[in-house]
Design an enzyme around this catalytic site. Sequence first.
Site, PDB file in Angstrom:
ATOM      1  N   ASN A 151      38.501  49.627   8.273  1.00 58.54           N
ATOM      2  CA  ASN A 151      39.358  50.659   8.854  1.00 58.54           C
ATOM      3  C   ASN A 151      38.975  52.077   8.463  1.00 58.54           C
ATOM      4  O   ASN A 151      39.355  53.023   9.126  1.00 58.54           O
ATOM      5  CB  ASN A 151      40.820  50.407   8.481  1.00 58.54           C
ATOM      6  CG  ASN A 151      41.005  50.087   7.013  1.00 58.54           C
ATOM      7  OD1 ASN A 151      40.378  49.170   6.488  1.00 58.54           O
ATOM      8  ND2 ASN A 151      41.850  50.841   6.344  1.00 58.54           N
ATOM      9  N   THR A 237      64.895  34.837  14.301  1.00 58.79           N
ATOM     10  CA  THR A 237      64.917  35.077  15.749  1.00 58.79           C
ATOM     11  C   THR A 237      63.819  36.066  16.108  1.00 58.79           C
ATOM     12  O   THR A 237      63.661  37.098  15.464  1.00 58.79           O
ATOM     13  CB  THR A 237      66.304  35.606  16.181  1.00 58.79           C
ATOM     14  OG1 THR A 237      67.266  34.628  15.781  1.00 58.79           O
ATOM     15  CG2 THR A 237      66.374  35.822  17.683  1.00 58.79           C
ATOM     16  N   CYS A 325      47.466  55.038   4.333  1.00 64.38           N
ATOM     17  CA  CYS A 325      48.320  54.854   3.157  1.00 64.38           C
ATOM     18  C   CYS A 325      47.725  55.531   1.933  1.00 64.38           C
ATOM     19  O   CYS A 325      48.427  55.897   1.011  1.00 64.38           O
ATOM     20  CB  CYS A 325      48.568  53.374   2.875  1.00 64.38           C
ATOM     21  SG  CYS A 325      47.386  52.290   3.618  1.00 64.38           S
TER      22      CYS A 325
END
Length: 388
Positions: A151, A237, A325
Amino acid sequence: MKRVYMDHAATTPVDPIVAEHMMHCLTEVWGNPSSVHSFGREARRVLEESREMVARLVGARSNEIIFTSSGTEADNLALLGVARRLARKGRHIITSTIEHHAVLHTCEYLEASGYEITYLGVDRTGLVDPEDFRRALRPDTILASIMLANNEVGTIQPISEMAAASREAGVIFHTDAVQAMGSLEVKVDDLGVDLLSLSAHKIYGPKGVGALYIRKGVRLEPLVFGGGQERQLRPGTENVTGIAGLGMAASLAARQRASRVQRIQSLRDMLERGIKERIPGVTLNGSPDRRLPGLLNVTIQGVEGESILMNLDLKGVAASGGSACAAGSLEASHVLLAMGFSRDDARGAIRFSLGADNTTEDVERVLQVLPPIVERLRRMRQGAGYGY
Ligand SMILES: Cc1ncc(COP(=O)(O)O)c(C=O)c1O
């Protein structure tokens, strides 16, 4: 002032077609996919269509795709899931020093829990040597995790060679393909991998949704417990709207990748040439030829990367230092340090990552504002007694 976004490795804008599909699902398809009535069945259909689209993108079967909350969770599920499942068989894992923190920090956690990790080093361009990989395999090795494309510098690893060696040794092979998806042709059988992570927000989909490809027959322990969703590997869910966005983004990536990539690469090359022509003392970081098409990571000697980024931001240009980050902290990038850079050189690195929305005008704008910024910063530094 028109802003220029060249930080697509951090995240990409949501494609309007993806957004429209998500809005439709959010407002119209709000049933619980586990319900047996028609509302539930409609939501289930959206889930399964999305699964099919993701499977098609990576050349897998749809029952080999598990939806997660992110690329990070997919990496965690791959590593922890295999490590816990196979703890009695062995406790040795192979990875590299330039992985994303989603892999590295998980490995550090496993190390603290009694596993042994081999961190393979890389050369100056960020490449892992497949011979080093082969030598690292041991009878107690249970898992290997090497990223497909990095990355920060965009270097593309020889995954199929390492995955083949891994298979021969009976070791499960995972690849983090979060950055590669949408840029490279990624097919799980060509790569020969058993597990593969991807994330929607790097391919013009929404944040907060990812997927893990799990080859048929590979068994994992779940990280969370609850209902039976996602074959009990990721209960809860389902995020139907997010998954719908990932499915649509995957389908667009499959159809548009080749033409998108050609455009993006020619813009990246134009930017690279322009920067080298206009600014002396620039070096390319990463591999010149085995590199993601939209990625340009350079060190501009004699200036702090952070200062350049702040000045670019004032001009409306968004680029980045190391990974998102790591940015904001003045920490030198662990990737560049692993590639053999000094702390100073690593701090001088900046990353432009181009995407489908960039234009020739965007590149021209960067080439217009960057040289005077560098010149001014270098003058200030020389005034302060530093040459370059
Ligand atoms: C190589 C790589 N792996 C994993 C991730 C994490 O993905 P997510 O942001 O979806 O958690 C990223 C994101 O920057 C990445 O670049």
